[in-house]
Design a protein around this motif. Structure first.
Motif, PDB file in Angstrom:
ATOM      1  N   LEU A 201      75.606  14.909   4.461  1.00 46.50           N
ATOM      2  CA  LEU A 201      74.461  15.277   5.296  1.00 46.50           C
ATOM      3  C   LEU A 201      73.305  15.834   4.454  1.00 46.50           C
ATOM      4  CD1 LEU A 201      73.421  15.697   8.256  1.00 46.50           C
ATOM      5  CD2 LEU A 201      74.445  17.962   8.139  1.00 46.50           C
ATOM      6  N   PHE A 202      73.653  16.405   3.294  1.00 45.27           N
ATOM      7  CA  PHE A 202      72.662  17.048   2.436  1.00 45.27           C
ATOM      8  C   PHE A 202      72.353  16.227   1.175  1.00 45.27           C
ATOM      9  CE2 PHE A 202      74.854  20.407   4.777  1.00 45.27           C
ATOM     10  CZ  PHE A 202      73.769  21.004   5.412  1.00 45.27           C
ATOM     11  N   ALA A 203      72.741  14.973   1.162  1.00 46.14           N
ATOM     12  CA  ALA A 203      72.598  14.139  -0.036  1.00 46.14           C
ATOM     13  C   ALA A 203      71.158  14.021  -0.525  1.00 46.14           C
ATOM     14  CB  ALA A 203      73.173  12.752   0.222  1.00 46.14           C
ATOM     15  N   ASP A 204      70.197  14.056   0.373  1.00 49.10           N
ATOM     16  CA  ASP A 204      68.799  13.886  -0.017  1.00 49.10           C
ATOM     17  C   ASP A 204      68.051  15.204  -0.159  1.00 49.10           C
ATOM     18  OD1 ASP A 204      69.122  11.140   0.012  1.00 49.10           O
ATOM     19  OD2 ASP A 204      68.525  10.974   2.114  1.00 49.10           O
ATOM     20  N   ARG A 205      68.757  16.298  -0.105  1.00 47.39           N
ATOM     21  CA  ARG A 205      68.109  17.610  -0.160  1.00 47.39           C
ATOM     22  C   ARG A 205      68.373  18.272  -1.509  1.00 47.39           C
ATOM     23  NH1 ARG A 205      67.562  22.013   4.494  1.00 47.39           N
ATOM     24  NH2 ARG A 205      66.546  23.574   3.212  1.00 47.39           N
ATOM     25  N   TYR A 206      67.371  18.911  -2.057  1.00 48.34           N
ATOM     26  CA  TYR A 206      67.527  19.647  -3.309  1.00 48.34           C
ATOM     27  C   TYR A 206      67.957  21.074  -3.007  1.00 48.34           C
ATOM     28  CZ  TYR A 206      66.514  22.133  -7.578  1.00 48.34           C
ATOM     29  OH  TYR A 206      66.628  22.924  -8.694  1.00 48.34           O
ATOM     30  N   PHE A 207      68.903  21.594  -3.799  1.00 48.41           N
ATOM     31  CA  PHE A 207      69.323  22.987  -3.714  1.00 48.41           C
ATOM     32  C   PHE A 207      69.200  23.618  -5.089  1.00 48.41           C
ATOM     33  CE2 PHE A 207      71.521  21.069  -0.139  1.00 48.41           C
ATOM     34  CZ  PHE A 207      71.284  21.993   0.864  1.00 48.41           C
ATOM     35  N   ASP A 208      68.598  24.802  -5.153  1.00 50.28           N
ATOM     36  CA  ASP A 208      68.535  25.532  -6.420  1.00 50.28           C
ATOM     37  C   ASP A 208      69.928  25.904  -6.895  1.00 50.28           C
ATOM     38  OD1 ASP A 208      65.713  25.559  -6.678  1.00 50.28           O
ATOM     39  OD2 ASP A 208      65.600  27.220  -5.245  1.00 50.28           O
ATOM     40  N   PHE A 209      70.799  26.250  -5.939  1.00 55.78           N
ATOM     41  CA  PHE A 209      72.173  26.633  -6.259  1.00 55.78           C
ATOM     42  C   PHE A 209      73.136  25.918  -5.329  1.00 55.78           C
ATOM     43  CE2 PHE A 209      69.689  30.282  -7.610  1.00 55.78           C
ATOM     44  CZ  PHE A 209      70.209  30.528  -8.874  1.00 55.78           C
ATOM     45  N   VAL A 210      74.223  25.442  -5.915  1.00 62.85           N
ATOM     46  CA  VAL A 210      75.362  24.930  -5.169  1.00 62.85           C
ATOM     47  C   VAL A 210      76.559  25.709  -5.678  1.00 62.85           C
ATOM     48  CG1 VAL A 210      76.852  22.947  -4.718  1.00 62.85           C
ATOM     49  CG2 VAL A 210      74.374  22.632  -4.898  1.00 62.85           C
TER      50      VAL A 210
ATOM     51  N   VAL B 226      80.587  25.924  -5.318  1.00 67.79           N
ATOM     52  CA  VAL B 226      81.811  25.281  -4.859  1.00 67.79           C
ATOM     53  C   VAL B 226      82.894  26.349  -4.828  1.00 67.79           C
ATOM     54  CG1 VAL B 226      83.458  23.419  -5.274  1.00 67.79           C
ATOM     55  CG2 VAL B 226      81.046  23.116  -5.899  1.00 67.79           C
ATOM     56  N   LEU B 227      83.552  26.489  -3.675  1.00 67.92           N
ATOM     57  CA  LEU B 227      84.464  27.609  -3.457  1.00 67.92           C
ATOM     58  C   LEU B 227      85.942  27.274  -3.616  1.00 67.92           C
ATOM     59  CD1 LEU B 227      82.591  29.158  -0.424  1.00 67.92           C
ATOM     60  CD2 LEU B 227      82.655  30.021  -2.771  1.00 67.92           C
ATOM     61  N   CYS B 228      86.264  26.043  -4.000  1.00 68.88           N
ATOM     62  CA  CYS B 228      87.674  25.717  -4.233  1.00 68.88           C
ATOM     63  C   CYS B 228      87.788  24.543  -5.205  1.00 68.88           C
ATOM     64  CB  CYS B 228      88.405  25.431  -2.928  1.00 68.88           C
ATOM     65  SG  CYS B 228      87.846  23.987  -2.013  1.00 68.88           S
TER      66      CYS B 228
ATOM     67  N   GLY C  79      70.272  21.927  -8.552  1.00 71.81           N
ATOM     68  CA  GLY C  79      69.965  22.844  -9.641  1.00 71.81           C
ATOM     69  C   GLY C  79      71.256  23.341 -10.273  1.00 71.81           C
ATOM     70  N   THR C  80      71.472  24.623 -10.237  1.00 70.16           N
ATOM     71  CA  THR C  80      72.651  25.238 -10.844  1.00 70.16           C
ATOM     72  C   THR C  80      73.868  25.076  -9.937  1.00 70.16           C
ATOM     73  OG1 THR C  80      71.244  26.875 -11.916  1.00 70.16           O
ATOM     74  CG2 THR C  80      73.586  27.415 -11.721  1.00 70.16           C
ATOM     75  N   CYS C  81      74.958  24.603 -10.511  1.00 72.51           N
ATOM     76  CA  CYS C  81      76.206  24.466  -9.768  1.00 72.51           C
ATOM     77  C   CYS C  81      77.211  25.473 -10.335  1.00 72.51           C
ATOM     78  CB  CYS C  81      76.757  23.051  -9.879  1.00 72.51           C
ATOM     79  SG  CYS C  81      78.215  22.793  -8.839  1.00 72.51           S
ATOM     80  N   LEU C  82      77.732  26.320  -9.458  1.00 70.97           N
ATOM     81  CA  LEU C  82      78.698  27.340  -9.858  1.00 70.97           C
ATOM     82  C   LEU C  82      80.033  27.055  -9.199  1.00 70.97           C
ATOM     83  CD1 LEU C  82      76.423  30.471  -9.318  1.00 70.97           C
ATOM     84  CD2 LEU C  82      76.884  29.299 -11.480  1.00 70.97           C
ATOM     85  N   MET C  83      81.113  27.413  -9.883  1.00 69.72           N
ATOM     86  CA  MET C  83      82.459  27.232  -9.353  1.00 69.72           C
ATOM     87  C   MET C  83      83.079  28.606  -9.138  1.00 69.72           C
ATOM     88  SD  MET C  83      84.751  25.242  -8.402  1.00 69.72           S
ATOM     89  CE  MET C  83      86.409  25.574  -7.903  1.00 69.72           C
ATOM     90  N   TRP C  84      83.328  28.944  -7.885  1.00 67.81           N
ATOM     91  CA  TRP C  84      84.022  30.187  -7.528  1.00 67.81           C
ATOM     92  C   TRP C  84      85.285  29.781  -6.791  1.00 67.81           C
ATOM     93  CZ3 TRP C  84      79.702  33.377  -4.598  1.00 67.81           C
ATOM     94  CH2 TRP C  84      78.675  33.690  -5.475  1.00 67.81           C
TER      95      TRP C  84
END
Length: 137
Positions: free
Chosen positions: A64-73, A75-77, A91-96
């Protein structure tokens, strides 16, 4: 900001509600998953016991968000990290990696996961507010 968890039914919903509470002035907040399921009622109950509203939280597919830019993503698992293809435009992708409260042992696993997410999110907001000069409320 986009939080991703496999089913978008617990952890990412909690994170979405928490970040909206702590920093809606800094971020537009969304959550999604590669295999969305119905939001777990125990997650909503934990959010509400914490004093936040669970109203309007629904599971959504990452596509649903494929065409949207995010400064931060964030991922929680680990499973979502393996199963989800993130667009290059993020933008920045973090893994928590947070344990799934649905399979977590102990009393009130959803409340425990929510508290752990809350602490991480508060730290994230503090760091981001210092980085961009935004004052926390």
């Amino acid at each position: 900001m986009l939080f991703i968890c496999t089913e978008n039914s617990a952890r990412s919903q909690m994170a979405e509600a928490l970040l909206r509470h702590h920093a809606s002035h800094m971020f537009d907040v969304f959550s999604a998953g590669p295999a969305p399921q119905t939001v777990d009622t125990r997650a909503i109950e934990s959010i509400e016991r914490f004093g936040l509203s669970g109203e309007g939280l629904v599971s959504k597919a990452v596509d649903l968000f494929a065409d949207r830019y995010f400064d931060f993503v964030i991922v929680l698992c680990d499973r979502a990290a393996r199963e989800c293809e993130l667009p290059q435009a993020y933008g920045t992708c973090l893994m928590w990696d947070f344990e799934d409260p649905k399979s977590r042992a102990g009393q009130r696993p959803f409340d425990l996961t929510l508290r752990e997410l809350n602490e991480r999110i508060k730290l994230f907001v503090l760091i981001q507010s210092k980085n961009d000069g935004t004052l926390m409320p």
